[in-house]
Write an enzyme that holds these catalytic residues in place. Structure first.
Site, PDB file in Angstrom:
ATOM      1  N   GLU B  52      -3.601  10.954  12.695  1.00 55.70           N
ATOM      2  CA  GLU B  52      -2.610  11.835  13.323  1.00 55.70           C
ATOM      3  C   GLU B  52      -2.007  11.254  14.599  1.00 55.70           C
ATOM      4  O   GLU B  52      -0.860  11.542  14.938  1.00 55.70           O
ATOM      5  CB  GLU B  52      -3.217  13.206  13.622  1.00 55.70           C
ATOM      6  CG  GLU B  52      -3.487  14.049  12.382  1.00 55.70           C
ATOM      7  CD  GLU B  52      -4.875  13.820  11.786  1.00 55.70           C
ATOM      8  OE1 GLU B  52      -5.546  12.850  12.200  1.00 55.70           O
ATOM      9  OE2 GLU B  52      -5.270  14.620  10.918  1.00 55.70           O
ATOM     10  N   PHE B 114     -14.465  26.837  10.881  1.00 53.15           N
ATOM     11  CA  PHE B 114     -14.401  25.440  10.456  1.00 53.15           C
ATOM     12  C   PHE B 114     -13.039  24.844  10.823  1.00 53.15           C
ATOM     13  O   PHE B 114     -11.999  25.428  10.536  1.00 53.15           O
ATOM     14  CB  PHE B 114     -14.619  25.344   8.935  1.00 53.15           C
ATOM     15  CG  PHE B 114     -14.466  23.940   8.411  1.00 53.15           C
ATOM     16  CD1 PHE B 114     -15.330  22.932   8.830  1.00 53.15           C
ATOM     17  CD2 PHE B 114     -13.441  23.614   7.548  1.00 53.15           C
ATOM     18  CE1 PHE B 114     -15.181  21.635   8.365  1.00 53.15           C
ATOM     19  CE2 PHE B 114     -13.281  22.320   7.080  1.00 53.15           C
ATOM     20  CZ  PHE B 114     -14.159  21.325   7.500  1.00 53.15           C
ATOM     21  N   GLN B 115     -13.069  23.698  11.442  1.00 51.69           N
ATOM     22  CA  GLN B 115     -11.866  23.007  11.934  1.00 51.69           C
ATOM     23  C   GLN B 115     -11.042  23.884  12.859  1.00 51.69           C
ATOM     24  O   GLN B 115      -9.814  23.821  12.874  1.00 51.69           O
ATOM     25  CB  GLN B 115     -11.016  22.479  10.767  1.00 51.69           C
ATOM     26  CG  GLN B 115     -11.734  21.360  10.018  1.00 51.69           C
ATOM     27  CD  GLN B 115     -10.831  20.543   9.115  1.00 51.69           C
ATOM     28  OE1 GLN B 115      -9.884  21.058   8.543  1.00 51.69           O
ATOM     29  NE2 GLN B 115     -11.130  19.257   8.992  1.00 51.69           N
ATOM     30  N   LYS B 164      -3.250  30.188   9.439  1.00 51.76           N
ATOM     31  CA  LYS B 164      -2.972  30.066   8.014  1.00 51.76           C
ATOM     32  C   LYS B 164      -2.451  31.373   7.409  1.00 51.76           C
ATOM     33  O   LYS B 164      -1.586  31.362   6.524  1.00 51.76           O
ATOM     34  CB  LYS B 164      -4.252  29.622   7.287  1.00 51.76           C
ATOM     35  CG  LYS B 164      -3.978  29.082   5.892  1.00 51.76           C
ATOM     36  CD  LYS B 164      -5.225  28.442   5.298  1.00 51.76           C
ATOM     37  CE  LYS B 164      -4.938  27.912   3.899  1.00 51.76           C
ATOM     38  NZ  LYS B 164      -6.125  27.294   3.298  1.00 51.76           N
ATOM     39  N   MET B 482      -4.270  -8.364  30.049  1.00 47.35           N
ATOM     40  CA  MET B 482      -3.969  -7.804  31.362  1.00 47.35           C
ATOM     41  C   MET B 482      -5.254  -7.495  32.124  1.00 47.35           C
ATOM     42  O   MET B 482      -5.349  -7.717  33.331  1.00 47.35           O
ATOM     43  CB  MET B 482      -3.105  -6.545  31.216  1.00 47.35           C
ATOM     44  CG  MET B 482      -2.509  -6.068  32.518  1.00 47.35           C
ATOM     45  SD  MET B 482      -1.438  -7.286  33.304  1.00 47.35           S
ATOM     46  CE  MET B 482       0.168  -6.837  32.674  1.00 47.35           C
TER      47      MET B 482
END
Lengths: 186, 581
Positions: B52, B114-115, B164, B482
């Protein structure tokens, strides 16, 4: 362009300039922030203060326009002039913020706070507490044989003074609302 | 024309009505209803990413190369938290994004489902604004408002969290025109009195400089056009931040090059010595200012910005102008022309002479080698061989990024995509895919270091799947260059954890994903290898083995003013001084 001489203990080799360029005089400002009363708006305002390291001395919030779903957040903050300007600009760019008023700049505002103060004790101390409450125009809103709850309204300084006087007389608990403020005149 | 539809269908409908053709995303439980709608239509092209974070960077690349908002769709919980780095990156660099996240059903919010994650809570400080939509009737209006907020004023990322059950439920669709947007209308026109004062300053200045930033590019192509007109008509020198490269062409005669920590000597000294600084859409970032009390001590400073909180935040300015760069520049030109197009010719002539002396220092000089490829040389050859092509450049973060800014020339805006504010390693590769999706026929090159590039290498699969012929130009020094440079100069040459151990065989890696892999280490073979990369019709992993210990100069060490720049020749003396600490 000669080679740079870095002194021992200097922070100038850090990834950031560690010197504080804001070491000037701080002053207290009372800001009124008019916001859409939507979920999370208070968290946005508080998050801004904590995330950017600004101070909150007092904070009150309530919906003041039920029809238009507008809330008024009164926040007392401290900082140098440039920090106060930055706070106002940062508040102003939060999407649900409609207006940011600096009441301190507009002129010394009317500021009031309400406190409930519980004092427990018996005998002379109890009588002295009641006498002082009268002087401060505090109302008794609850009473038992060993305690009073006083309701007092005034500037934060007046409430501080009253609470200080109650301390030796059996101050048990203090609940304060934070400052509500309006500018004077039209 | 009130239309009833499910929340999931509303998302797709609203995207179509907003003119969105491409979204970047990854499915999951909490966005399945929306993916079901995506399956049943052909107007919106969905790019399936591998992580993502990369979806957000791709959307950033898409947005910055087109000027349109980038759109992302990810699931709840880990989908949302993985997007956080990209959101923060877009917020720091003012990139318009609309990110959709799924959420557990409203009745489960707060139960540690969940999630489940507190997505609006987590993303509140890293979005311009965000919404949790609990009512399907409000979903479509919120989406239209989200596009408005993301693209108005100072652009930025916004996020819409959608439980949802809201996606399943049916509600009334609000078309874009009926959505309320009047409550967020940032000021775009500058104050005319202040603009007239700016013109007066332009007329008198002896040693002026334009200091431009990403705001010019965000304002749109018209702003860049107006800037060119003003700069060329006044003959004032112009420098730019990392974010603003391309607003004024690198081939323009007034161009000083980039300024800042690794900016050009002439640009930084012009900033230090000027008597009039005109900041257009830049924000006095700490990589620009160096030590604040010594920042351009003798100049009158003008700051044009659309974000009031950027003005006087770091550097107090004498003349602030709140407004959109394009609008303000239009008015400046109008007023300046009406007053007779005056400039201080004698002063300017002397000023340019001084600047030419600084230019003669040749601050980008480096010692080339016939045995190993110097990273600067690799970029010079890349520039030479791709100049004039329909070219877009992205970068990762580090030395290669600074060298790219120094050695590549940008003639137009929206051609240069780099992570400036947040400095996100792993930005460039996914961003290059996003750019290529928006410009399928263009040459898109990601100038990378091997360490940054590995941070989002999983997107090789995305590039293969969607046939994006992106060129990954990796300057491989087997070091975190760097970090290594700072350790060499400032931490007594103790190279703590700054090397790339166990690197893959990049050619085999390329082949395993169906890409072309090219490795080159001989300077004599570099040109042919670059041409092979350009001419290959497909993604290329270009493993350019470069000098391992090259340092990036010029450099202004933090806490030092602009006139104490470090050039390559001074580095050794500096090191001796620094080891005393």
């Amino acid at each position: 362009m000669a080679a740079l001489k870095i002194k021992k203990g200097s922070s100038s080799h850090s990834a950031y300039d560690l010197r504080d360029s804001h070491s000037q005089i701080e002053s207290s400002h009372t800001l009124a922030v008019i916001v859409d009363n939507e979920a999370g708006v208070l968290a946005r305002v508080i998050g801004l203060f904590s995330g950017r390291g600004y101070n909150i001395d007092s904070l009150t919030v309530a919906e003041v326009d039920h029809k238009g779903h507008k809330s008024r957040i009164t926040v007392v903050t401290r900082g140098t002039e440039s920090v106060i300007d930055q706070i106002k600009a940062q508040l102003g760019r939060i999407v649900p913020v409609h207006e940011v008023k600096d009441l301190t700049v507009e002129g010394s505002p009317v500021e009031r706070e309400l406190a409930l103060i519980k004092v427990s004790g018996t005998g002379d101390k109890r009588i002295e507490a009641l006498r002082l409450a009268e002087i401060f125009r505090a109302n008794v809103v609850d009473s038992t044989l060993e305690s009073f709850v006083f309701e007092i309204t005034g500037t934060p300084e007046k409430i501080d003074a009253f609470a200080d006087l109650m301390r030796p007389l059996g101050l048990a608990e203090v609940a304060r609302t934070g400052v509500a403020a309006l500018s004077r005149g039209v | 024309m009130a239309r009833q539809m499910t929340g999931a269908k509303m998302v797709v409908q609203a995207l179509k009505d907003q003119g969105v053709d491409t979204i970047f995303g990854y499915p999951g439980g909490a966005v399945l209803p929306i993916y079901d709608e995506i399956f049943q239509q052909n107007d919106i092209h969905h790019i399936l990413v591998r992580h993502e974070q990369a979806a957000v960077h791709m959307a950033e690349g898409y947005a910055r190369s087109t000027g349109k908002p980038g759109v992302v769709l990810v699931t709840s919980g880990p989908g949302a938290t993985n997007a956080v780095t990209g959101l923060t990156d877009a917020l720091m660099d003012s990139i318009p994004l609309v990110v959709f996240t799924g959420q557990v059903p409203t009745f489960m919010v707060g139960t540690d489902g969940f999630q489940e994650a507190d997505t609006v809570g987590i993303t509140r400080p890293c979005t311009k604004h965000n919404w949790l939509v609990k009512d399907t009737d409000k979903l479509s209006e919120t989406i239209h408002q989200a596009f408005h907020v993301a693209t108005s004023g100072r652009p930025g990322p916004v996020l819409i969290d959608m439980p949802k059950d809201v996606q399943f439920a049916t509600g009334t669709y609000t078309p874009p025109k009926a959505a309320r947007t009047d409550n967020y209308q940032p000021q775009v026109k500058g104050d005319l009195e202040a603009i007239t004062q700016l013109v007066e300053l332009i007329e008198q200045a002896e040693r002026p400089v334009f200091y431009t930033g990403g705001g010019v590019i965000n304002s749109g192509p018209a702003a860049s056009q107006l800037l060119r007109e003003l700069v060329d008509a006044t003959g004032f020198p112009i420098t730019s931040t990392l974010m603003g490269l391309g607003a004024y062409p690198a081939s323009g005669k007034s161009w000083l090059g980039m300024l800042g920590m690794h900016g050009l000597y002439e640009a930084n000294l012009a900033m230090h010595g000027c008597d009039l600084m005109i900041n257009l859409g830049a924000r006095f970032d700490d990589r620009i200012t160096g030590r604040i009390p010594d920042f351009s001590p003798r100049s009158t400073k003008v700051h044009v910005d659309i974000d009031a909180s950027s003005i006087n935040k770091i550097i107090p300015v004498e003349l602030p102008i709140l407004g959109d760069i394009g609008h303000v520049l239009e008015d400046v030109l109008k007023v300046w022309k009406a007053r007779g197009r005056k400039v201080n010719k004698a002063g300017l002539e002397k000023w340019w002479k001084k600047i030419d002396e600084w230019r003669a220092v040749n601050c980008l000089a480096y010692t080339n080698s016939e045995k190993t490829i110097k990273p600067q040389y690799a970029l010079q050859r890349l520039e030479e061989l791709t100049k004039g092509m329909d070219r877009y450049i992205t970068t990762e973060v580090g030395q290669h990024q600074m060298w790219a800014a120094q050695f590549l020339g940008f003639e137009d805006p929206n051609r240069w995509m780099t992570s400036g504010g947040l400095g996100t390693m792993g930005y460039g590769f996914p961003a290059s895919i996003g750019v290529q999706i928006a410009h399928p026929d263009a040459l898109v090159i990601n100038v990378a270091g091997e360490a940054s590039w590995l941070m989002n290498m999983q997107e090789m699969g995305t590039a293969s799947q969607f046939r994006t012929p992106v060129k990954q130009f990796i300057l491989n020094n087997e070091r975190l260059g760097m970090v290594r440079q700072w350790q060499e100069l400032l931490h007594g040459e103790r190279y703590s954890q700054s090397w790339s151990e166990s690197l893959p065989d990049f050619v085999k890696l390329a082949e395993s994903f169906g890409w072309k892999g090219i490795q080159v280490s001989d300077p004599a073979e570099l040109d042919d290898a670059i041409m092979e990369m350009i001419n290959y019709d497909g993604p290329v992993l270009f493993d350019c083995l470069v000098e391992k210990h090259e340092n990036c100069f010029p450099m202004i060490p933090s806490g030092k003013p602009h006139n104490e720049m470090l050039l390559a020749a001074d580095a050794d003396a500096f090191k001796e001084g620094a080891t005393l600490v």
